[in-house]
Write an enzyme that holds these catalytic residues in place. Structure first.
Site, mmCIF file in Angstrom:
data_model
loop_
_atom_site.group_PDB
_atom_site.id
_atom_site.type_symbol
_atom_site.label_atom_id
_atom_site.label_comp_id
_atom_site.label_asym_id
_atom_site.label_seq_id
_atom_site.Cartn_x
_atom_site.Cartn_y
_atom_site.Cartn_z
ATOM 1 C CG ASP A 1 -0.314 -0.100 2.533
ATOM 2 O OD1 ASP A 1 0.718 -0.789 2.644
ATOM 3 O OD2 ASP A 1 -0.825 0.494 3.514
ATOM 4 C CG HIS A 2 3.237 2.543 2.466
ATOM 5 N ND1 HIS A 2 3.299 3.741 3.140
ATOM 6 C CD2 HIS A 2 2.381 1.750 3.171
ATOM 7 C CE1 HIS A 2 2.523 3.671 4.223
ATOM 8 N NE2 HIS A 2 1.960 2.479 4.245
#
Length: 319
Positions: A66-67
């Site tokens: 998610d990063h």
């Protein structure tokens, strides 16, 4: 220094929040720095006022998807942006270079500009005449870093009106006087440049903690910051979930801000569980932090925050 939040959700996107990404515009330099690049970040950039052609540096806190998952697509799309031929340097934990190498190799992607990947080590990440970026390890399930962007002390403002009143015309002499040098004019007068330059302007400090549990290392990194951007994945009622995932609560983020003596705290990386029913529980999450550190804001996607100098009287817009 202008912050644009491109993704403020944790783990997965919600209907109103994308996953992690933050843009930092260095307006006077015409440069864009990006912190984290979750899936769909390039779409978020298109919906913002940011320009990929100005992208110079990308800082990845850790290698959770998610990063990270938006990075290959963003780099590939930048090749198709008008004027986007300048180099991009990416800083991230061990394994980032291999990740990009495999993705580009298997997809036969070749960015049309130089891309350099540098592996993070605690300490100074990069530095130029105006800024220094420092990183420090945080407390997460995998190798994860927080970043401090430190603006160096700037020269005081040059009093053009006073210089003009002294009969000095714009040109090379202005530059010498701006630097505080003593100049002998053609008519024999000697002008001390320091009398035309105001006091030095203190630099600003912006800290992005990335994903982390509450830790003294975040306090140390954020010491005296003008702005701390800290994750607040959970509320205190879900502290067990926070501990299990090595994340922070809103109260924990506020304690870091309080102990570090920062000016402003902005919460991000919010669990989608609090983002249901038109954000009904988000005010509670914000109130939890504000009860400890009153000058706290809750980020939302596409909100832009101008980082003021501490002596500035400009008002900040609430998201």
């Amino acid at each position: 220094m202008k912050i644009t939040f491109l993704g403020t959700s944790s783990g997965t996107p919600s209907r109103t929040r994308n996953v992690s990404a933050i843009g930092l515009q260095l307006v006077q330099q015409g440069k864009l720095w990006l912190f984290d690049c979750g899936e769909g970040t390039q779409h978020q950039v298109l919906r913002s006022n940011l320009r990929l052609s100005q992208l110079e540096r990308i800082f990845i806190t850790h290698l959770h998807g998610d990063h990270l998952y938006g990075l290959p697509g963003l780099l590939a799309s930048r090749s198709l942006s008008a004027g986007a031929s300048t180099p991009v340097t990416i800083y991230g934990p061990n394994g980032l270079n291999e990740f990009l190498r495999v993705v580009f190799e298997r997809s036969q992607t070749r960015p049309g500009y130089p891309v350099r990947v540098e592996t993070l080590r605690p300490g100074v990440v990069c530095e130029d005449d105006q800024f220094e970026v420092v990183c420090a390890p945080m407390a997460h399930r995998i190798e994860s870093y927080g970043f401090a962007v430190i603006e160096k002390i700037q020269p005081g403002h040059f009093d053009i009106a006073q210089a003009t009143a002294l009969g000095i015309t714009p040109g090379p002499v202005f530059g010498q006087l701006k630097r505080g040098e003593t100049v002998r004019l053609a008519d024999g007068r000697t002008i001390d440049g320091t009398t035309l330059v105001g006091p030095p302007i203190a630099g600003r400090k912006v800290v992005y903690a990335g994903d982390t549990g509450e830790t003294p290392r975040a306090v140390e990194l954020a010491q005296g910051a003008d702005l701390l951007i800290h994750e607040a994945t959970y509320m205190s009622e879900d502290a067990e979930l926070a501990a299990r995932g090595a994340h922070s609560t809103a109260a924990g983020a506020a304690r870091v801000a309080q102990q570090a003596g920062v000016e402003t705290l902005i919460l991000t990386h919010i669990s989608p569980r609090y983002d249901m029913d038109a954000g009904a529980r988000l005010p509670e999450l914000l109130a939890e932090a504000q009860s400890i550190f009153p000058k706290t804001y809750l980020a939302r996607d596409f909100w832009t925050f101008d980082v003021p100098r501490r002596s500035s009287s400009s008002e900040e817009a609430s998201p």
